[in-house]
Scaffold this active site. Structure first.
Site, PDB file in Angstrom:
ATOM      1  N   LYS A 150       0.959  -1.114   0.113  1.00 38.47           N
ATOM      2  CA  LYS A 150       0.096   0.219   0.102  1.00 38.47           C
ATOM      3  C   LYS A 150       0.894   1.265   0.012  1.00 38.47           C
ATOM      4  CE  LYS A 150      -3.698  -2.594   0.954  1.00 38.47           C
ATOM      5  NZ  LYS A 150      -4.595  -2.920  -0.044  1.00 38.47           N
ATOM      6  N   LYS A 159      -2.024   1.184  -2.734  1.00 40.96           N
ATOM      7  CA  LYS A 159      -2.208   0.371  -3.672  1.00 40.96           C
ATOM      8  C   LYS A 159      -2.085   0.841  -5.181  1.00 40.96           C
ATOM      9  CE  LYS A 159      -6.392  -0.903  -2.925  1.00 40.96           C
ATOM     10  NZ  LYS A 159      -8.118  -1.529  -3.301  1.00 40.96           N
ATOM     11  N   GLU A 193      -4.781  -6.033  -6.630  1.00 43.73           N
ATOM     12  CA  GLU A 193      -5.545  -6.438  -7.696  1.00 43.73           C
ATOM     13  C   GLU A 193      -5.526  -5.449  -8.938  1.00 43.73           C
ATOM     14  OE1 GLU A 193      -8.794  -4.818  -4.731  1.00 43.73           O
ATOM     15  OE2 GLU A 193      -6.798  -6.147  -4.783  1.00 43.73           O
ATOM     16  N   HIS A 223      -6.577 -13.542  -7.332  1.00 47.69           N
ATOM     17  CA  HIS A 223      -7.257 -12.726  -6.502  1.00 47.69           C
ATOM     18  C   HIS A 223      -8.841 -12.702  -7.034  1.00 47.69           C
ATOM     19  CE1 HIS A 223      -8.967  -8.998  -4.906  1.00 47.69           C
ATOM     20  NE2 HIS A 223      -7.854  -8.980  -3.939  1.00 47.69           N
ATOM     21  N   ARG A 224      -9.652 -12.447  -6.272  1.00 42.33           N
ATOM     22  CA  ARG A 224     -11.128 -12.707  -6.625  1.00 42.33           C
ATOM     23  C   ARG A 224     -12.184 -11.340  -6.888  1.00 42.33           C
ATOM     24  NH1 ARG A 224     -14.474 -14.549  -0.964  1.00 42.33           N
ATOM     25  NH2 ARG A 224     -13.690 -13.041   0.092  1.00 42.33           N
ATOM     26  N   HIS A 281      -8.049 -15.987  -2.768  1.00 44.48           N
ATOM     27  CA  HIS A 281      -8.606 -15.281  -1.590  1.00 44.48           C
ATOM     28  C   HIS A 281      -9.959 -15.939  -1.137  1.00 44.48           C
ATOM     29  CE1 HIS A 281      -5.962 -11.618  -1.453  1.00 44.48           C
ATOM     30  NE2 HIS A 281      -5.516 -12.360  -2.605  1.00 44.48           N
ATOM     31  N   SER A 340      -7.219 -12.080   4.172  1.00 43.04           N
ATOM     32  CA  SER A 340      -6.872 -11.047   4.121  1.00 43.04           C
ATOM     33  C   SER A 340      -8.133 -10.024   4.298  1.00 43.04           C
ATOM     34  CB  SER A 340      -6.011 -10.508   2.483  1.00 43.04           C
ATOM     35  OG  SER A 340      -7.034 -10.664   1.744  1.00 43.04           O
TER      36      SER A 340
END
EC number: 4.1.1.39
Length: 471
Positions: free
Chosen positions: A166, A168, A195, A285-286, A318, A370
Site C-alpha cells: 500500500k 495500492k 488487484e 485474486h477474486r 482469496h 486478508s
C-alpha cells in the site's frame, strides 16, 4: 390437422421430473429460486432447468430432430427454504454431454448464462454445484498443489505470511520495490501486487517486475529464506498477460498473480497451463466476486466460484477471513475452504455444502485470508485455518508505527509464537491473547504492534449467513 403443433406449454410438463434418479456423470446444481407471485415453485424450478439447457419459450419443430430426453436438464427436487417466504431450493441435473470438456467458460455459459434474467423469477441464486469426476478429469486444475508449493519454498509446518503493498496505486516502481524489500527482509514469505495494479502511467509493469525481483533477491540473500512477490500479470489481452508471465519466468521469480473474475476464465485457464509448464506458482485474486455473490437471494455463491477456480487453475485464492473487515461467516467460510484444499468433501448443509464433492486428486488450492487483520487476530487465524493457508496482512504490516520491516517482524514473531503454542498443546482460542502478550515481551516490534491495534474492531454482521427456520 396435419403438421406441427406449435404453442406455449408449461415447462413442468417436460422439465420437472421428481422421479429422476441422478447419474454419477450428471452435473448437479442447487438453485435458490424466488418465483414471481402466482408462479408455482415446480414451474419455476422446471423453467430454470429448461432455460439453462435445451428449452425455449415455445415448442419448436427442430425438437423432433434430437432426443430431448437425453440432453435436457431436469428439475428433480424442490424444497422450501426454512425461515424464508417464497424461496425454494430447486435441484437440477444436467447431462454431461451438454458441456465442453475442460471449459469453465462453457459450463457457466450454460448453467448461469441466460436464465438469471428470466421473467417468471423474481430472483435466482446458484448455491452449489456437484462437478462429476468424469468432468473434473478433463481439467488440468491448479498449476502445482499445496505440497509442491511447500517443497518449492522450503516452508513447512505453519501458515505462510503475506502483505499487500500500500498505497495500492501511486507509488513509483522504485519506491514500490523498496516497500517489497522491507517487508520480505522483516520476515514475510510473500508480498503482493494489489488487484488493480496492472500497468498504469505512474508504474509500468516491466519496471515494477524488475524492481520487485531485485527486492526479493536482496531479501533472500539477507535472510536465507525463499521469498516471493505476486507479480500481477492481469492485462487487457490474453497475449499481453502471457507476455508478462514470460518476463516473470525469465526473471526467475517463483510466483505470478491473476484477477480471475475480471480477467475471465478463459484467460485464467490459459495462464494456469503456462504456469504449470514453466514452474510458476499462480496467486489468484477474486476482485469483483461480491458483485456476483453478495446478495443472498440472487447471483452465485462464492463456493461455486471457488470450485470453478479449482477447475480453471490457481495455487492461492482469496477466500474470506471470518475475522477482520471482509464478510465471511465461520461455518460457510470453512466449507468453501475445504472445497479448495481437500480431496473429498461430504455434503454438509450446516456449512452450506449441498453435494458431496470428490476432486479425484485434482491439486488443492491454498486459501488466502486478508482484509483488516492484524497481530491480535493471529491466534484465531492459526486455530481456524490450520497450516495450509496464506495469512495476508496489508495495513497490519505497513501500518506498524515503526515502518514496514518492523511490521513484518511483528507478524512473523506472532505467527511463530502461535504455532509453537499450538504444537505444545495450548488452546489458542482460550489463551491466544496471553500467547501474543508473552511473545511481545521479547519482541519490541510485536509490542508496538499490539499497542497500535489493541482497540481496532470491525463489528458488522456477516451478510452471508446460513438459513435458519423461523422460530
Amino acid at each position: 390437422s396435419v403438421g406441427f403443433k406449435a404453442g406455449v406449454k408449461e415447462y413442468k410438463l417436460t422439465y420437472y421430473t421428481p422421479e429422476y434418479e441422478t447419474k454419477d456423470t450428471d452435473i448437479l446444481a442447487a438453485f435458490r429460486v424466488t418465483p414471481q407471485p402466482g408462479v408455482p415453485p415446480e414451474e419455476a424450478g422446471a423453467a430454470v432447468a429448461a432455460e439453462s439447457s435445451t428449452g425455449t419459450w415455445t415448442t419448436v419443430w427442430t425438437d423432433g430432430l434430437t432426443s430431448l430426453d437425453r440432453y435436457k436438464g431436469r428439475c428433480y427436487g424442490i424444497e422450501p427454504v426454512p425461515g424464508e417466504e417464497d424461496q425454494y431450493i430447486a435441484y437440477v441435473a444436467y447431462p454431461l454431454d451438454l458441456f465442453e470438456e475442460g471449459s469453465v467458460t462453457n459450463m457457466f455459459t450454460s448453467i448461469v448464462g441466460n436464465v438469471f434474467g428470466f421473467k417468471a423469477l423474481r430472483a435466482l441464486r446458484l448455491e452449489d454445484l456437484r462437478i462429476p469426476t468424469a468432468y473434473i478429469k478433463t481439467f488440468q486444475g491448479p498449476p502445482h498443489a499445496i505440497q509442491v508449493e511447500r517443497d518449492k519454498l522450503n516452508k513447512y509446518g505453519r501458515p505462510l505470511l503475506g502483505c499487500t503493498i500500500k498505497p495500492k496505486l501511486g507509488l513509483s516502481a522504485k519506491n514500490y520495490g523498496r516497500a517489497v524489500y522491507e517487508c520480505l527482509r522483516g520476515g514475510l514469505d510473500f508480498t503482493k501486487d494489489d488487484e488493480n495494479v496492472n500497468s498504469q502511467p505512474f508504474m509500468r509493469w516491466r519496471d515494477r517486475f524488475l524492481f520487485c525481483a531485485e527486492a526479493l533477491y536482496k531479501a533472500q540473500a539477507e535472510t536465507g529464506e525463499i521469498k516471493g512477490h505476486y507479480l500481477n500479470a492481469t492485462a487487457g489481452t490474453c497475449e499481453e498477460m502471457i507476455k508478462r508471465a514470460v518476463f516473470a519466468r525469465e526473471l526467475g521469480v517463483p510466483i505470478v498473480m491473476h484477477d480471475y473474475l475480471t480477467g475471465g476464465f478463459t484467460a485464467n485457464t490459459s495462464l494456469a497451463h503456462y504456469c504449470r509448464d514453466n514452474g510458476l506458482l499462480l496467486h489468484i485474486h477474486r476482485a469483483m466476486h461480491a458483485v456476483i455473490d453478495r446478495q443472498k437471494n440472487h447471483g452465485m455463491h462464492f463456493r461455486v466460484l471457488a470450485k470453478a477456480l479449482r477447475l480453471s487453475g490457481g495455487d492461492h485464492x482469496h477466500a474470506g477471513t471470518v475475522v477482520g473487515k471482509l464478510x465471511g461467516e465461520r461455518d460457510i467460510t470453512l466449507g468453501f475452504v475445504d472445497l479448495l484444499r481437500d480431496d473429498f468433501i461430504d455434503k454438509d448443509r450446516s456449512r452450506g455444502i449441498y453435494f458431496t464433492q470428490d476432486w479425484v486428486s485434482l491439486p488443492g488450492v491454498l486459501p488466502v485470508r486478508s482484509g483488516g487483520i492484524h497481530v491480535w487476530h493471529m491466534p484465531a487465524l492459526t486455530e481456524i485455518f490450520g497450516d495450509d493457508a496464506v495469512l495476508q496482512f496489508g495495513g497490519g504490516t505497513l501500518g506498524h508505527p515503526w515502518g514496514n520491516a518492523p511490521g513484518a517482524v511483528a507478524n512473523r514473531v506472532a505467527l511463530e509464537a502461535c504455532v509453537k503454542a499450538r504444537n505444545e498443546g495450548r488452546d489458542l482460542a482460550v489463551e491466544g491473547n496471553e500467547i501474543i502478550r508473552e511473545a511481545s515481551k521479547w519482541s519490541p516490534e510485536l509490542a508496538a504492534a499490539c499497542e497500535g491495534w489493541k482497540a481496532i474492531r470491525f463489528n458488522f454482521k456477516a451478510v452471508d449467513t446460513l438459513d435458519k427456520p423461523s422460530s
